[in-house]
Design a protein around this motif. Structure first.
Motif, short mmCIF file in Angstrom:
data_model
loop_
_atom_site.label_atom_id
_atom_site.label_comp_id
_atom_site.label_asym_id
_atom_site.label_seq_id
_atom_site.Cartn_x
_atom_site.Cartn_y
_atom_site.Cartn_z
N ILE A 607 1.97 -13.46 3.74
CA ILE A 607 1.07 -12.64 2.93
C ILE A 607 1.39 -11.11 3.43
CG2 ILE A 607 -1.55 -12.03 2.85
CD1 ILE A 607 -0.37 -14.52 1.52
N ILE A 608 1.62 -10.96 4.56
CA ILE A 608 1.87 -9.57 5.07
C ILE A 608 3.09 -9.00 4.40
CG2 ILE A 608 2.48 -8.25 7.10
CD1 ILE A 608 0.59 -9.88 8.64
N LYS A 609 4.22 -9.94 4.35
CA LYS A 609 5.46 -9.39 3.85
C LYS A 609 5.27 -9.24 2.24
CE LYS A 609 10.01 -11.45 3.29
NZ LYS A 609 9.95 -11.88 1.78
N ASP A 610 4.59 -10.29 1.53
CA ASP A 610 4.52 -10.19 -0.05
C ASP A 610 3.78 -9.47 -0.74
OD1 ASP A 610 6.93 -11.72 0.12
OD2 ASP A 610 6.06 -13.68 0.06
N TYR A 611 2.38 -9.42 0.00
CA TYR A 611 1.33 -8.65 -0.52
C TYR A 611 0.84 -7.52 -0.08
CZ TYR A 611 0.19 -13.05 -3.14
OH TYR A 611 0.13 -14.20 -3.97
N GLN A 612 1.36 -6.98 1.07
CA GLN A 612 1.00 -5.76 1.95
C GLN A 612 1.85 -4.40 1.21
OE1 GLN A 612 0.17 -5.56 6.02
NE2 GLN A 612 1.81 -4.24 6.32
N VAL A 613 1.11 -3.56 1.05
CA VAL A 613 1.73 -2.20 0.48
C VAL A 613 1.35 -1.12 1.38
CG1 VAL A 613 2.01 -0.48 -1.33
CG2 VAL A 613 1.68 -2.98 -1.73
N SER A 614 2.19 -0.23 1.74
CA SER A 614 2.05 1.08 2.78
C SER A 614 2.14 1.95 2.02
CB SER A 614 2.76 1.00 3.90
OG SER A 614 2.43 -0.18 4.77
N ALA A 615 1.41 2.96 1.93
CA ALA A 615 1.56 4.28 1.30
C ALA A 615 0.90 5.41 1.92
CB ALA A 615 1.34 4.21 -0.22
N TYR A 616 1.27 6.49 2.39
CA TYR A 616 0.40 7.73 3.00
C TYR A 616 -0.36 7.26 3.98
CZ TYR A 616 1.61 10.10 -1.47
OH TYR A 616 2.32 10.72 -2.64
N GLU A 617 0.34 6.43 4.88
CA GLU A 617 -0.14 5.97 6.24
C GLU A 617 -1.32 5.07 6.00
OE1 GLU A 617 -1.21 9.46 8.62
OE2 GLU A 617 0.86 10.09 8.89
N ASN A 618 -1.62 4.68 4.86
CA ASN A 618 -2.77 3.62 4.54
C ASN A 618 -1.97 2.32 3.90
OD1 ASN A 618 -4.78 5.48 4.79
ND2 ASN A 618 -4.47 6.26 2.70
N ILE A 619 -2.79 1.29 4.26
CA ILE A 619 -2.23 -0.04 4.17
C ILE A 619 -3.51 -0.64 3.01
CG2 ILE A 619 -1.99 -2.44 5.19
CD1 ILE A 619 -0.86 -1.14 7.59
N GLY A 620 -2.63 -1.30 2.08
CA GLY A 620 -3.40 -1.98 0.98
C GLY A 620 -2.83 -3.38 0.54
N TYR A 621 -3.59 -4.17 -0.23
CA TYR A 621 -2.94 -5.55 -0.41
C TYR A 621 -3.10 -5.64 -1.93
CZ TYR A 621 -2.58 -6.26 4.52
OH TYR A 621 -1.95 -6.42 5.75
N LYS A 622 -2.04 -6.35 -2.38
CA LYS A 622 -2.00 -6.50 -3.83
C LYS A 622 -2.97 -7.91 -4.29
CE LYS A 622 2.45 -6.76 -3.92
NZ LYS A 622 4.09 -7.18 -4.38
N VAL A 623 -3.74 -7.80 -5.17
CA VAL A 623 -4.71 -8.83 -5.71
C VAL A 623 -3.83 -10.05 -6.12
CG1 VAL A 623 -6.61 -7.21 -6.12
CG2 VAL A 623 -5.26 -7.99 -7.88
N THR A 624 -2.77 -9.72 -6.64
CA THR A 624 -1.82 -10.94 -7.17
C THR A 624 -0.36 -10.56 -6.52
OG1 THR A 624 -1.18 -10.34 -9.21
CG2 THR A 624 -3.13 -11.70 -8.98
#
Length: 756
Positions: A607-624
């Motif tokens: 999940i961390i590998k496939d759904y995690q997105v990092s941008a501008y020192e923030n971390i978010g997760y894709k809903v799909t």
């Protein structure tokens, strides 16, 4: 002047629709076996026994229009009564009007009446008999998108799907699940079912679409008409707009509105509105071709990371917003100088070009020239969220100004959504002012928005002088625990329990073994959060625990396929978080092997590998897996991942996620005013995860941010009849439950009170 109204009465809990449509020959309702849908949307006449109906099979949909629905209902009622066939229909006129005007769901549009044959043979017999009814042949109907039209009928459609029961899956002959019904919009048959009418192919030979104009991307889809990005034969971009025949609310039709847009753009010929290219009919549907205008919707522009007043260089962001808003106001003023009423001003029909800092107007079907009293008898349809309940008392240009004020709010936050539940605008303005304060939005932008909403005699030519002001908000208050809000929410919840308005959902997971798709595991996880002693209640049986572990192994296999870019179903992160969280609770309560613990970590790592997105020192997760939308929430995003990682550390003493946990907490602490407040889908869950982090790591560095979030909860509440309700994530009602409403927020406040 008439306009599309919105309900000014607060909706608490499940909305129940009033019955206003009945077959003419029904004299005494007690003489019939009748059932209702849970919200009274449908009324069903049971002329055959419910038990006789299959789980799945062919069903017949009868369409109509707002002008002939009663006649068609009477014909079908007589037919079904005679042949002992059960049918249901939309029994509320307001909802039927929405359906026939094309603003309902694409899945339900046109489905006025649904008939339930007992067998495939009966289905074939019934539909042939219906087709022979002369009175039905001459009546018009709206096209049903999910169905196949029978022969050349105007109003008879059919599809294969679920007929009865809460299980929404289609099964094969071995009683194995094939797919979930209504997953795709188009007509669909399972492999073991043959097309009942193989020669039933009604075709309209297109003269222009896919020949002269080739659609390449859907920009907006509605049952009554869609908008496509298209190409001409020589490769030039254009916009192709459609208006479907048959739709009407009794006052106007989509074709009439689109033809009005053609008239306006041909007449005006301004560089900030589309240019007319062509118009034509395909069959009975009308098409308008316009030039393509470069830009993005206001909401997408607002979401650009470089437009954050807090994290970016404020002066640059301010200058950019000044240019764009100045351009917008000047163009509205130019149209008003030409004596034009714009009619519908929203973030959907005004786009921003961030490269040129200009705006364009792209939907002008509500736009009219003002001549004497020519607008008094017209019906205007505006986008909800951009006007309040006083708009009907305003003159045309004043109505534009009010909408412009609410559009300016949309440039900075999503406060407009609250107009769906509070039509006075008070909740929207209160939230906007608080949001602006926290996000360091310059005061002159707030002043401009509020002046437009409140002062309808304002001169737009002088208004841009406000942009020279340099006053900004500064935080001066120290957050304190919201005792007043706590007492109000608690009192309202207790009153609702006394009045039996509040019902806690009961959960039974023993009847559903498909945990990957089921919502039941979500409710189990929420109940475990609420009361950690409930683990045994749900997972006491070995076979239930086995099902959860089996589902986890299955998830891992599917995620590996995603990583290989193989064609598999792309799971919602919400389902996976619920499954992982329940697996963690089972492993903690009942123990697990080293193999299962490693499997748990493997799934988390995927999940961390496939759904995690990092941008501008923030971390978010894709809903799909393929989604462009990132979520910070407990349900399907950063807060949910943080919560389960904290439990992994706490229960199994695993420290390998410590750095990620810290980053997640820091990222979440920046989202102090998301679009709603619910525990599961909003700010409440963010607070829950951050307070849990604070307790587990003894880190008080985020206390100020957490306190700030807690005090912000009151801006998502609404008062009605001396009671206080949390506003639902859909912005349509006051909500009391644990997932989205009062009970969940009270739980959060109890959990977080210690940090004050």
């Amino acid at each position: 002047m008439r306009y599309m109204n919105i309900n000014s009465k607060l909706d608490i809990g499940n909305k129940e629709y009033q019955t206003s449509i009945l077959p003419t020959d029904v004299k005494d309702i007690k003489n019939y076996n009748i059932s209702r849908s849970s919200n009274n949307y449908y009324l069903q006449f049971n002329f055959n026994k419910y038990e006789d109906l299959p789980h799945q099979g062919f069903k017949i949909h009868i369409s109509a229009t707002i002008f002939n629905y009663q006649k068609i209902l009477d014909l079908i009622f007589d037919f079904c009564n005679k042949h002992k066939i059960s049918f249901k229909y939309i029994s509320n006129l307001n909802e039927l009007r929405k359906n026939f005007s094309g603003i309902s769901s694409l899945w339900s549009t046109g489905k006025f009446i649904t008939m339930y044959p007992k067998t495939n043979e009966q289905f074939i017999s019934i539909i042939k008999q219906l087709y022979c009814i002369d009175a039905l042949k001459v009546e018009k109907g709206i096209h049903v998108l999910t169905d196949k039209r029978y022969e050349k009928s105007n109003n008879i459609f059919y599809r294969y799907g679920v007929i009865k029961g809460n299980d929404k899956y289609i099964y094969n002959q071995k009683n194995e699940r094939l797919y979930k019904d209504y997953k795709v919009l188009s007509y669909r048959l399972p492999q073991f079912i043959n097309e009942p009418f193989p020669t039933n192919k009604v075709k309209i030979d297109a003269k222009y679409v896919y020949k002269k104009y080739i659609p390449i991307k859907a920009l907006n889809s509605k049952a009554a008409g869609s908008v496509f990005l298209a190409k001409t034969k020589d490769g030039k971009l254009c916009v192709l707009k459609t208006a479907a025949h048959g739709y009407s609310d009794g006052k106007t039709t989509p074709i009439e509105k689109l033809k009005n847009e053609k008239y306006i753009i041909k007449k005006l010929k301004l560089n900030f509105i589309p240019k007319y290219i062509d118009d034509f009919y395909e069959g009975e549907d009308y098409f308008l071709v316009e030039s393509y205008m470069q830009g993005m919707e206001v909401g997408d522009f607002r979401a650009l990371p470089q437009n954050d007043f807090k994290t970016q260089e404020s002066s640059k962001v301010t200058i950019k917003f000044k240019k764009i808003i100045n351009d917008l106001i000047n163009k509205v003023n130019k149209l008003h100088d030409m004596n034009i009423f714009i009619g519908d001003i929203s973030s959907k029909n005004i786009i921003v070009n961030p490269n040129t800092d200009t705006v364009s107007f792209i939907d002008l079907d509500q736009t009219h020239f003002i001549r004497n009293n020519n607008l008094m008898d017209k019906a205007f349809y505006r986008t909800i969220g951009y006007f309040d309940d006083k708009i009907s008392n305003l003159m045309p240009k004043e109505q534009d100004l009010e909408q412009l004020g609410y559009l300016l709010i949309a440039f900075f936050c999503k406060a407009n959504m609250f107009l769906g539940v509070d039509t006075s605008g008070n909740t929207t303005i209160r939230f906007f002012k608080k949001f602006a304060k926290e996000n360091e939005i310059p005061q002159f932008f707030i002043n401009m928005s509020l002046n437009l909403i409140r002062n309808h005699n304002i001169d737009l030519k002088n208004m841009t002088d406000e942009l020279n002001s340099k006053i900004c908000y500064k935080e001066t208050e120290q957050p304190i625990f919201p005792d007043k809000l706590y007492k109000k929410l608690s009192k309202t919840l207790q009153c609702a329990k006394l009045d039996k308005l509040y019902i806690n959902k009961k959960i039974d997971i023993t009847k559903d073994d498909d945990f990957i798709y089921s919502d039941k595991l979500k409710f189990v996880w929420l109940n475990i959060i609420r009361n950690n002693q409930n683990v045994e209640k749900y997972f006491g049986k070995k076979e239930i625990r086995y099902k959860v572990w089996s589902s986890l192994y299955c998830i891992e296999e599917k995620l590996h396929l995603l990583a290989k870019n193989e064609k598999v179903e792309h799971f919602y992160l919400e389902n996976i978080i619920s499954l992982i969280s329940c697996s963690i609770e089972i492993a903690h309560k009942y123990g697990c092997s080293e193999e299962k613990l490693l499997k748990l970590k493997d799934v988390i790592n995927l999940i961390i590998k496939d759904y995690q997105v990092s941008a501008y020192e923030n971390i978010g997760y894709k809903v799909t897996y393929l989604s462009k939308y990132l979520s910070p929430y407990l349900s399907d995003g950063t807060a949910g991942i943080l919560y389960l990682l904290l439990n992994v550390k706490k229960y199994f003493n695993i420290n390998s996620y410590n750095k990620l946990i810290l980053k997640l907490a820091r990222s979440l602490s920046k989202d102090t005013m998301p679009k709603n407040a619910s525990l599961y889908h909003g700010l409440g869950g963010i607070i829950l995860s951050l307070v849990k982090y604070r307790k587990e790591f003894s880190d008080i560095s985020l206390d100020c941010k957490i306190k700030q979030m807690i005090t912000n909860l009151e801006y998502y509440a609404i008062e009605y009849d001396d009671n206080t309700y949390m506003i639902s994530p859909t912005y349509t009602q006051g909500t009391l439950d644990f997932e989205n409403g009062n009970e969940g927020i009270l739980f959060i406040l109890d959990f977080a009170k210690a940090i004050f």
